[in-house]
Motif scaffolding. Structure first.
Motif, mmCIF file in Angstrom:
data_model
loop_
_atom_site.group_PDB
_atom_site.id
_atom_site.type_symbol
_atom_site.label_atom_id
_atom_site.label_comp_id
_atom_site.label_asym_id
_atom_site.label_seq_id
_atom_site.Cartn_x
_atom_site.Cartn_y
_atom_site.Cartn_z
ATOM 1 N N THR A 85 -19.160 -44.901 -33.114
ATOM 2 C CA THR A 85 -17.906 -45.369 -32.522
ATOM 3 C C THR A 85 -18.147 -46.587 -31.653
ATOM 4 N N VAL A 86 -17.271 -47.591 -31.795
ATOM 5 C CA VAL A 86 -17.260 -48.749 -30.905
ATOM 6 C C VAL A 86 -15.979 -48.691 -30.095
ATOM 7 N N ILE A 87 -16.106 -48.743 -28.768
ATOM 8 C CA ILE A 87 -14.949 -48.684 -27.879
ATOM 9 C C ILE A 87 -14.871 -49.992 -27.093
ATOM 10 N N SER A 97 -17.157 -61.902 -32.767
ATOM 11 C CA SER A 97 -17.466 -62.959 -33.722
ATOM 12 C C SER A 97 -18.414 -62.411 -34.779
ATOM 13 N N GLY A 98 -18.388 -63.037 -35.958
ATOM 14 C CA GLY A 98 -19.214 -62.572 -37.060
ATOM 15 C C GLY A 98 -18.468 -61.584 -37.935
ATOM 16 N N GLN A 99 -19.089 -61.215 -39.042
ATOM 17 C CA GLN A 99 -18.470 -60.333 -40.028
ATOM 18 C C GLN A 99 -18.978 -58.906 -39.818
ATOM 19 N N ASN A 100 -18.334 -58.207 -38.904
ATOM 20 C CA ASN A 100 -18.783 -56.878 -38.494
ATOM 21 C C ASN A 100 -18.154 -55.795 -39.362
ATOM 22 N N ILE A 101 -18.976 -54.820 -39.757
ATOM 23 C CA ILE A 101 -18.504 -53.633 -40.457
ATOM 24 C C ILE A 101 -18.665 -52.456 -39.496
ATOM 25 N N ILE A 102 -17.548 -51.861 -39.120
ATOM 26 C CA ILE A 102 -17.511 -50.831 -38.084
ATOM 27 C C ILE A 102 -16.938 -49.557 -38.692
ATOM 28 N N GLN A 103 -17.503 -48.420 -38.335
ATOM 29 C CA GLN A 103 -16.977 -47.162 -38.856
ATOM 30 C C GLN A 103 -15.764 -46.712 -38.051
ATOM 31 N N LEU A 104 -15.924 -46.569 -36.748
ATOM 32 C CA LEU A 104 -14.868 -46.072 -35.867
ATOM 33 C C LEU A 104 -14.667 -47.076 -34.748
ATOM 34 N N LEU A 105 -13.437 -47.551 -34.578
ATOM 35 C CA LEU A 105 -13.150 -48.562 -33.558
ATOM 36 C C LEU A 105 -11.980 -48.120 -32.708
ATOM 37 N N THR A 106 -12.173 -48.139 -31.386
ATOM 38 C CA THR A 106 -11.106 -47.834 -30.433
ATOM 39 C C THR A 106 -10.859 -49.049 -29.559
ATOM 40 N N VAL A 107 -9.593 -49.459 -29.470
ATOM 41 C CA VAL A 107 -9.214 -50.545 -28.569
ATOM 42 C C VAL A 107 -8.468 -49.929 -27.392
ATOM 43 N N THR A 124 -11.686 -44.571 -38.615
ATOM 44 C CA THR A 124 -10.452 -44.547 -37.832
ATOM 45 C C THR A 124 -10.382 -45.732 -36.885
ATOM 46 N N LEU A 125 -9.252 -46.429 -36.909
ATOM 47 C CA LEU A 125 -8.946 -47.463 -35.932
ATOM 48 C C LEU A 125 -7.951 -46.866 -34.948
ATOM 49 N N THR A 126 -8.378 -46.683 -33.702
ATOM 50 C CA THR A 126 -7.537 -46.077 -32.676
ATOM 51 C C THR A 126 -6.976 -47.151 -31.775
ATOM 52 N N LEU A 127 -5.641 -47.253 -31.758
ATOM 53 C CA LEU A 127 -4.950 -48.227 -30.918
ATOM 54 C C LEU A 127 -4.419 -47.494 -29.690
ATOM 55 N N THR A 128 -5.201 -47.558 -28.618
ATOM 56 C CA THR A 128 -4.827 -46.866 -27.383
ATOM 57 C C THR A 128 -4.052 -47.794 -26.466
ATOM 58 N N SER A 129 -4.606 -48.968 -26.203
ATOM 59 C CA SER A 129 -3.965 -49.958 -25.349
ATOM 60 C C SER A 129 -4.518 -51.326 -25.701
ATOM 61 N N GLY A 130 -3.638 -52.310 -25.836
ATOM 62 C CA GLY A 130 -4.071 -53.663 -26.145
ATOM 63 C C GLY A 130 -3.918 -53.998 -27.615
ATOM 64 N N ALA A 145 -9.888 -45.346 -44.461
ATOM 65 C CA ALA A 145 -9.543 -45.693 -43.080
ATOM 66 C C ALA A 145 -8.151 -45.185 -42.717
ATOM 67 N N SER A 146 -7.949 -44.933 -41.420
ATOM 68 C CA SER A 146 -6.658 -44.474 -40.918
ATOM 69 C C SER A 146 -6.404 -45.078 -39.548
ATOM 70 N N ILE A 147 -5.157 -44.994 -39.109
ATOM 71 C CA ILE A 147 -4.753 -45.486 -37.797
ATOM 72 C C ILE A 147 -4.462 -44.295 -36.898
ATOM 73 N N ALA A 148 -4.999 -44.321 -35.672
ATOM 74 C CA ALA A 148 -4.717 -43.297 -34.675
ATOM 75 C C ALA A 148 -4.163 -43.968 -33.426
ATOM 76 N N GLY A 149 -3.697 -43.147 -32.499
ATOM 77 C CA GLY A 149 -3.057 -43.682 -31.308
ATOM 78 C C GLY A 149 -1.559 -43.801 -31.533
#
Length: 212
Positions: A85-87, A97-107, A124-130, A145-149
Motif C-alpha cells: 500500500t502507498v498512502i 513522477s515517472g511511470q509507477n505501477i502501484i497495487q494499492l493507493l490511498t490519497v 484498490t484506489l482509495t479516495l479519502t481526501s484530496g 482494480a476498484s475505487i474505495a472511499g
C-alpha cells in the motif's frame, strides 16, 4: 518505530539487499542504480520529505509506504514499486513522477496529488481526501482494480487535460469513473460506462477525460 532524522542513501547492488523490517520514519530515501530496497509485509515506512528511485533502482514495497511529499521514479519504463500500500498523506500537493505501477493507493491529502507520468493502479484506489490531477498523463486502473472511499468534489480525479482515467476490461461489465474538474468551482461529474457484451482482447480499456 525507528526514527532516522537524516537522509538515507542506498547505493548499488549488494549480496543482501536492504530490508525495512520494523516501522521506520525517515526524512528522505534515495535508491541508487543497481539497488533494491524492500519494505517487508506488515511494516510501515514513512518518508517525510521525498523518495527518489534512480534509473536502474527499484523499491519492493510489500508493506505500507507513507509519503508526506514527492515520489520521483527515474526509470524510463513502467516500474512496479511492489504489491503493498502507498498512502499519500501530506499537507501540500504531492507530485508523482515517472511511470509507477502501484497495487494499492490511498490519497488522504486535502492538497491533492499530481501525477507526472503514466501511472497504473492494479488493486484498490482509495479516495479519502484530496484530488488526483492527471494533466497530460494517464491513470490506468487494472482489470481487477476498484475505487474505495467516498468520491466527491474534494476527493476525485481531475481529468481535464490530455490524460485519461482508464479502466481495463477483460469481459462485459460496468465501471464508474470518479472524475471531475477544478476549473473555478470544483465539480464532481462521474461517468459510468457499461459494456453488456463483446470480445475483449488483452489490455482492452476505455478512457475518460472531460472539460469544464
Amino acid at each position: 518505530t525507528t526514527l532516522f532524522r537524516s537522509d538515507v542513501i542506498v547505493n548499488g547492488a549488494k549480496p543482501n539487499y536492504p530490508q525495512v523490517n520494523s516501522n521506520t520514519n525517515i526524512r528522505t530515501l534515495v535508491i541508487n542504480s543497481g539497488a533494491t530496497v524492500t519494505i517487508t509485509s506488515g511494516v510501515t515506512l514513512q518518508i517525510n520529505e521525498g523518495l527518489d528511485i534512480k534509473s536502474g533502482a527499484s523499491l519492493n514495497n510489500a508493506g505500507t509506504l507513507v509519503l508526506k511529499k514527492n515520489l520521483t521514479n527515474e526509470n524510463a519504463s513502467p516500474n512496479s514499486i511492489g504489491a503493498g500500500t502507498v498512502i499519500c498523506s501530506g499537507v501540500i500537493n504531492q507530485a508523482f513522477s515517472g511511470q509507477n505501477i502501484i497495487q494499492l493507493l490511498t490519497v488522504n491529502n486535502a492538497a491533492g496529488v499530481t501525477i507526472g507520468g503514466n501511472t497504473t493502479v492494479n488493486g484498490t484506489l482509495t479516495l479519502t481526501s484530496g484530488t488526483i490531477t492527471l494533466g497530460g498523463n494517464n491513470l490506468s486502473l487494472g482489470v481487477s482494480a476498484s475505487i474505495a472511499g467516498t468520491p466527491s468534489a474534494s476527493a476525485m480525479i481531475i481529468a481535464t487535460g490530455a490524460g485519461q482515467l482508464q479502466k481495463v476490461f477483460s469481459s462485459a461489465g460496468s465501471f464508474t469513473y470518479p472524475v471531475g474538474d477544478a476549473t473555478g468551482t470544483s465539480e464532481y461529474s462521474p461517468v459510468t460506462l457499461a459494456f453488456n457484451s463483446g470480445t475483449f482482447g488483452a489490455g482492452s480499456y476505455s478512457g475518460v477525460n472531460l472539460v469544464n
